[in-house]
Design an enzyme around this catalytic site. Structure first.
Site, mmCIF file in Angstrom:
data_model
loop_
_atom_site.group_PDB
_atom_site.id
_atom_site.type_symbol
_atom_site.label_atom_id
_atom_site.label_comp_id
_atom_site.label_asym_id
_atom_site.label_seq_id
_atom_site.Cartn_x
_atom_site.Cartn_y
_atom_site.Cartn_z
ATOM 1 N N HIS A 167 -12.319 1.468 -0.622
ATOM 2 C CA HIS A 167 -12.240 2.601 -2.003
ATOM 3 C C HIS A 167 -11.015 2.976 -1.010
ATOM 4 C CE1 HIS A 167 -12.017 4.338 -5.371
ATOM 5 N NE2 HIS A 167 -13.118 5.699 -4.876
ATOM 6 N N ARG A 226 -15.026 11.688 2.800
ATOM 7 C CA ARG A 226 -13.873 12.057 2.049
ATOM 8 C C ARG A 226 -14.761 13.047 0.439
ATOM 9 N NH1 ARG A 226 -10.829 10.518 -2.917
ATOM 10 N NH2 ARG A 226 -12.508 8.878 -3.041
ATOM 11 N N GLU A 284 -18.339 17.536 -9.303
ATOM 12 C CA GLU A 284 -18.657 16.471 -8.996
ATOM 13 C C GLU A 284 -20.097 16.394 -7.146
ATOM 14 O OE1 GLU A 284 -14.786 13.723 -7.682
ATOM 15 O OE2 GLU A 284 -15.254 12.994 -9.993
ATOM 16 N N ARG A 291 -21.879 9.764 -1.016
ATOM 17 C CA ARG A 291 -21.221 8.048 -1.662
ATOM 18 C C ARG A 291 -22.269 7.293 -0.279
ATOM 19 N NH1 ARG A 291 -15.620 8.081 -3.213
ATOM 20 N NH2 ARG A 291 -15.921 9.010 -5.120
ATOM 21 N N HIS A 322 -17.239 2.711 -2.036
ATOM 22 C CA HIS A 322 -17.277 2.757 -3.418
ATOM 23 C C HIS A 322 -18.673 2.668 -3.226
ATOM 24 C CE1 HIS A 322 -17.915 4.917 -7.445
ATOM 25 N NE2 HIS A 322 -16.942 5.884 -7.034
HETATM 26 C C1 LIG Z 1 -9.380 3.600 -7.864
HETATM 27 C C2 LIG Z 1 -9.628 4.598 -7.683
HETATM 28 C C3 LIG Z 1 -10.120 5.689 -8.189
HETATM 29 C C4 LIG Z 1 -9.936 6.834 -7.083
HETATM 30 N N1 LIG Z 1 -10.213 8.731 -8.074
HETATM 31 C C5 LIG Z 1 -9.676 9.566 -7.316
HETATM 32 C C6 LIG Z 1 -9.654 10.868 -7.861
HETATM 33 O O1 LIG Z 1 -10.469 10.628 -9.445
HETATM 34 N N2 LIG Z 1 -9.813 11.607 -7.053
HETATM 35 C C7 LIG Z 1 -9.065 11.496 -6.153
HETATM 36 O O2 LIG Z 1 -8.828 12.309 -5.123
HETATM 37 N N3 LIG Z 1 -8.669 10.220 -4.748
HETATM 38 C C8 LIG Z 1 -9.188 9.032 -5.883
HETATM 39 N N4 LIG Z 1 -9.078 7.781 -5.326
HETATM 40 C C9 LIG Z 1 -8.392 7.426 -4.049
HETATM 41 C C10 LIG Z 1 -6.608 8.213 -4.726
HETATM 42 O O3 LIG Z 1 -5.851 8.192 -5.669
HETATM 43 C C11 LIG Z 1 -5.474 8.529 -3.197
HETATM 44 O O4 LIG Z 1 -5.959 8.149 -2.254
HETATM 45 C C12 LIG Z 1 -4.170 8.703 -3.670
HETATM 46 O O5 LIG Z 1 -4.038 8.772 -4.754
HETATM 47 C C13 LIG Z 1 -3.370 8.465 -2.387
HETATM 48 O O6 LIG Z 1 -2.277 8.797 -2.811
HETATM 49 P P1 LIG Z 1 -1.312 8.452 -2.282
HETATM 50 O O7 LIG Z 1 0.590 9.026 -2.520
HETATM 51 O O8 LIG Z 1 -1.045 8.579 -0.338
HETATM 52 O O9 LIG Z 1 -0.983 6.696 -2.461
HETATM 53 P P2 LIG Z 1 -0.733 5.401 -3.342
HETATM 54 O O10 LIG Z 1 -1.240 6.498 -4.248
HETATM 55 O O11 LIG Z 1 -1.408 4.064 -3.261
HETATM 56 O O12 LIG Z 1 0.478 4.748 -3.105
HETATM 57 C C14 LIG Z 1 0.872 4.780 -2.181
HETATM 58 C C15 LIG Z 1 2.168 3.977 -2.170
HETATM 59 O O13 LIG Z 1 3.384 2.890 -1.185
HETATM 60 C C16 LIG Z 1 3.457 1.613 -1.638
HETATM 61 N N5 LIG Z 1 3.756 0.720 -0.025
HETATM 62 C C17 LIG Z 1 2.491 0.054 0.443
HETATM 63 N N6 LIG Z 1 2.954 -0.153 1.359
HETATM 64 C C18 LIG Z 1 4.121 -0.014 1.016
HETATM 65 C C19 LIG Z 1 5.560 -0.829 1.979
HETATM 66 N N7 LIG Z 1 4.327 -1.262 3.021
HETATM 67 N N8 LIG Z 1 6.428 -0.095 2.138
HETATM 68 C C20 LIG Z 1 6.798 0.295 0.789
HETATM 69 N N9 LIG Z 1 5.625 0.604 0.445
HETATM 70 C C21 LIG Z 1 4.784 0.902 0.124
HETATM 71 C C22 LIG Z 1 2.446 1.476 -2.776
HETATM 72 O O14 LIG Z 1 3.274 0.377 -3.517
HETATM 73 C C23 LIG Z 1 3.366 2.644 -3.306
HETATM 74 O O15 LIG Z 1 3.781 3.063 -4.008
HETATM 75 C C24 LIG Z 1 -8.365 6.172 -6.597
HETATM 76 C C25 LIG Z 1 -8.448 5.756 -5.645
HETATM 77 C C26 LIG Z 1 -9.035 4.669 -6.495
HETATM 78 C C27 LIG Z 1 -8.217 2.865 -5.795
#
Ligand SMILES: Cc1cc2nc3c(=O)[nH]c(=O)nc-3n(C[C@H](O)[C@H](O)[C@H](O)COP(=O)(O)OP(=O)(O)OC[C@H]3O[C@@H](n4cnc5c(N)ncnc54)[C@H](O)[C@@H]3O)c2cc1C
Length: 546
Positions: free
Chosen positions: A344, A379, A121, A286, A240
């Site tokens: 993003h 990032r 990437e 990016r 993004h």
């Molecule tokens: C379309 C897209 C593509 C991506 N592609 C990549 C990739 O290929 N590789 C990579 O490394 N990263 C990628 N990213 C970034 C990556 O997906 C995220 O940074 C990462 O998944 C974050 O994980 P997390 O567990 O911190 O948050 P999330 O997976 O978003 O989980 C957060 C959780 O908290 C919950 N939540 C939110 N607010 C509250 C609240 N107030 N009370 C209770 N629960 C709450 C949500 O419902 C969810 O369950 C991408 C992001 C997107 C949007």
């Protein structure tokens, strides 16, 4: 598993992990057999960015690659403010965490000889991205972890609940206030605990155009900031460059890997505009590509991702992108896809140390809501999934080494469950205004005047919507982003200021803000522009015909 539950449990289930994305679930699994309650805002297994990750997860495991090389690429991408020690430990711990994911049953793509296959990437010097079935990495990882969670008796999942606030006793965490996600007049309750892990993901939804799910409202940052936590690098929001511009909210993503495979960026005249902007053209950094796409869109020439060079490889290798296009009546094999930049990823967040501890006693954070220092001003692609598992494991290790049930009893006494009224509904207009303001004034390109405008709008929204505390949380996170952006009088990584278009060595460091400091910056900015506004208004009145 407690589906659809809105009643307060009688007592805390031990550690409370807020968020059921990759960071939250990985932490909960690593904490087993300690009792953990996971709060999921959406139905379990939905409403998380982790599910939508298309690119994959970075790990320096291919032949000839090293954690040091991975860390060096991470530091370079972060534009001078990455915490190098953190980047290195993250790259070094990738092997163990990938082994964990394999043991949970994640079927990463393999080559013909059955070895893990590594993709490339932008800005990675080596092939080091692990995929699953092309663009399905996030979904596959989350399916494996939700299944593992369901089979882990020490984990209780409460679905359909939002964390709205933290409860403190003598400066330490003693509970978390929860409200049901799906009703406007429901009652909330306090879940007592002396250990909260915020894993609430990103803040994309405070922007008008975003790739993030509806639940990514930046609430975790606000909740922590209101409890006194220090917030780091808030101004750095990654846009993004190629969200598919078909009027959907959230906007579907056309992954960077498409450009890696030969897709081109063109405008409505069919011109490849990136060649004039960066030597690497479509594969430039990016933030550079996002600004160029933004310029084309704003100039009216439009921006399109031309995937025709990929031919039928597109539906085979990128089924998610192909499906999003088809749903909008587009055939990406035959016609260019309209694209626009979209909020993003939030590099900023709750300041944490190497163990995932915040500056508040009893509060940990991991995943996108945290700011470990690994990403700096930008990032590196596919590092966020890695960061979520590396720091999820570290948080679990830290809690497991210090957690004491005796302390928990004291916390329970300090914060008995208490029903709370929730004012809600009716704030949709305010939310729309917030999102529009952030997109227009604090987006891909900002300047002092646009940031001051944003602060004035945020203050007006706060004044008119004081009763809605979930909206208030979005406004708090927005204020932290704007205040930090106003303070950083330079351009660096994802933060670009039209009035300070170059990096400035004096700002080559991370930013740290408490909510009180952000409030002071906002107040000062409003006071600075108030006389000019009054003068303009007076001149406007004088110019009116009598
Ligand atoms: C379309 C897209 C593509 C991506 N592609 C990549 C990739 O290929 N590789 C990579 O490394 N990263 C990628 N990213 C970034 C990556 O997906 C995220 O940074 C990462 O998944 C974050 O994980 P997390 O567990 O911190 O948050 P999330 O997976 O978003 O989980 C957060 C959780 O908290 C919950 N939540 C939110 N607010 C509250 C609240 N107030 N009370 C209770 N629960 C709450 C949500 O419902 C969810 O369950 C991408 C992001 C997107 C949007």
């Amino acid at each position: 598993m407690t589906g659809g539950l809105h009643l307060p449990p009688k007592e805390s289930e031990g550690v409370v992990v807020v968020g059921a994305g990759l960071a939250g679930l990985f932490t909960a699994l690593k904490l087993a057999p300690l009792p953990v309650t996971v709060i999921s805002a959406a139905r379990f297994g939905e409403g998380a960015s982790s599910l939508w990750a298309q690119g994959g997860i970075a790990a320096a495991l291919s032949e000839g690659d090293t954690p040091e090389a991975h860390a060096a690429d991470t530091v370079r991408a972060g534009a001078g403010i990455v915490e190098e020690k953190i980047a290195l430990l993250m790259a070094r711990e990738a092997r163990e965490r990938i082994e964990d994911l394999l043991s949970y049953g994640v079927a990463f793509d393999k080559d013909l000889e059955g070895r893990l296959a590594f993709g490339r990437e932008a800005a990675h010097g080596r092939n080091r991205i692990l995929h699953v079935k092309g663009d399905m990495a996030g979904r596959a990882i989350m399916h494996a972890l939700t299944a593992a969670t369901r089979q882990t008796p020490s984990i209780t999942v409460l679905e359909g609940l939002f964390a709205r606030d933290l409860v403190l006793h003598d400066g330490s965490i003693c509970g978390v206030e929860l409200v049901p996600a799906d009703t406007s007049r429901a009652r909330g309750f306090i879940l007592p605990t002396n250990a909260v892990v915020l894993a609430t993901g990103g803040a994309g939804q405070i922007y008008g155009v975003t790739t993030n799910p509806r639940e990514a409202r930046g609430e975790g940052v606000a909740i922590a900031a209101r409890a006194g936590a220090v917030i780091a690098d808030a101004e750095f929001v990654q846009f993004h460059p190629t969200a598919i511009d078909i009027g959907r909210d959230p906007a579907p993503l056309a992954t960077e890997a498409l450009r890696g495979e030969g897709a081109l960026l063109i405008n409505a005249r069919g011109e490849r505009f990136m060649r004039a902007v960066h030597d690497d053209a479509e594969l430039g950094p990016r933030d550079v590509v996002a600004r160029a796409v933004y310029d084309e869109v704003m100039s009216g020439r439009g921006a399109f991702l031309d995937c025709r060079p990929l031919g039928t490889r597109l539906p085979e290798h990128f089924p998610t992108v192909a499906a999003a296009c088809r749903a909008a009546g587009l055939d990406p094999v035959r016609e260019p896809i309209p694209v626009a930049p979209a909020a993003h990823y939030h590099m900023g967040g709750i300041l944490t140390d190497a163990a995932g501890r915040s500056t508040v006693d009893g509060l940990w954070a991991c995943g996108e809501v945290a700011s470990t220092g690994a990403h700096g001003a930008n990032r590196l692609a596919s590092n966020s999934l890695l960061e979520a598992v590396v720091f999820g494991a570290r948080v679990a290790g830290d809690i497991a080494s210090s957690w004491r049930p005796a302390i928990l009893k004291a916390a329970k006494r300090a914060a008995r469950p208490a029903p709370l009224g929730v004012k809600g509904g009716g704030s949709e207009r305010a939310e729309r205004t917030l999102r529009l303001t952030m997109a227009q004034e604090v987006g891909v390109i900002r300047d002092g005047a646009s940031l001051q405008n944003a602060l004035a709008t945020l203050a007006a929204l706060e004044g008119k919507n004081a009763g809605d505390r979930r909206l208030a949380n979005m406004l708090v996170t927005a204020k932290l982003i704007v205040a930090a952006a106003l303070q950083r009088q330079e351009s660096r990584g994802a933060h670009f200021r039209r009035d300070y278009p170059l990096p400035d060595e004096r700002f080559a460091k991370r930013s740290f803000l408490t909510l009180d400091q952000a409030e002071a910056i906002a107040r000062e900015a409003r006071e600075a522009v108030a006389p000019a506004r009054r003068l303009r208004a007076a001149l406007g009145r004088a110019a009116l015909p009598a």
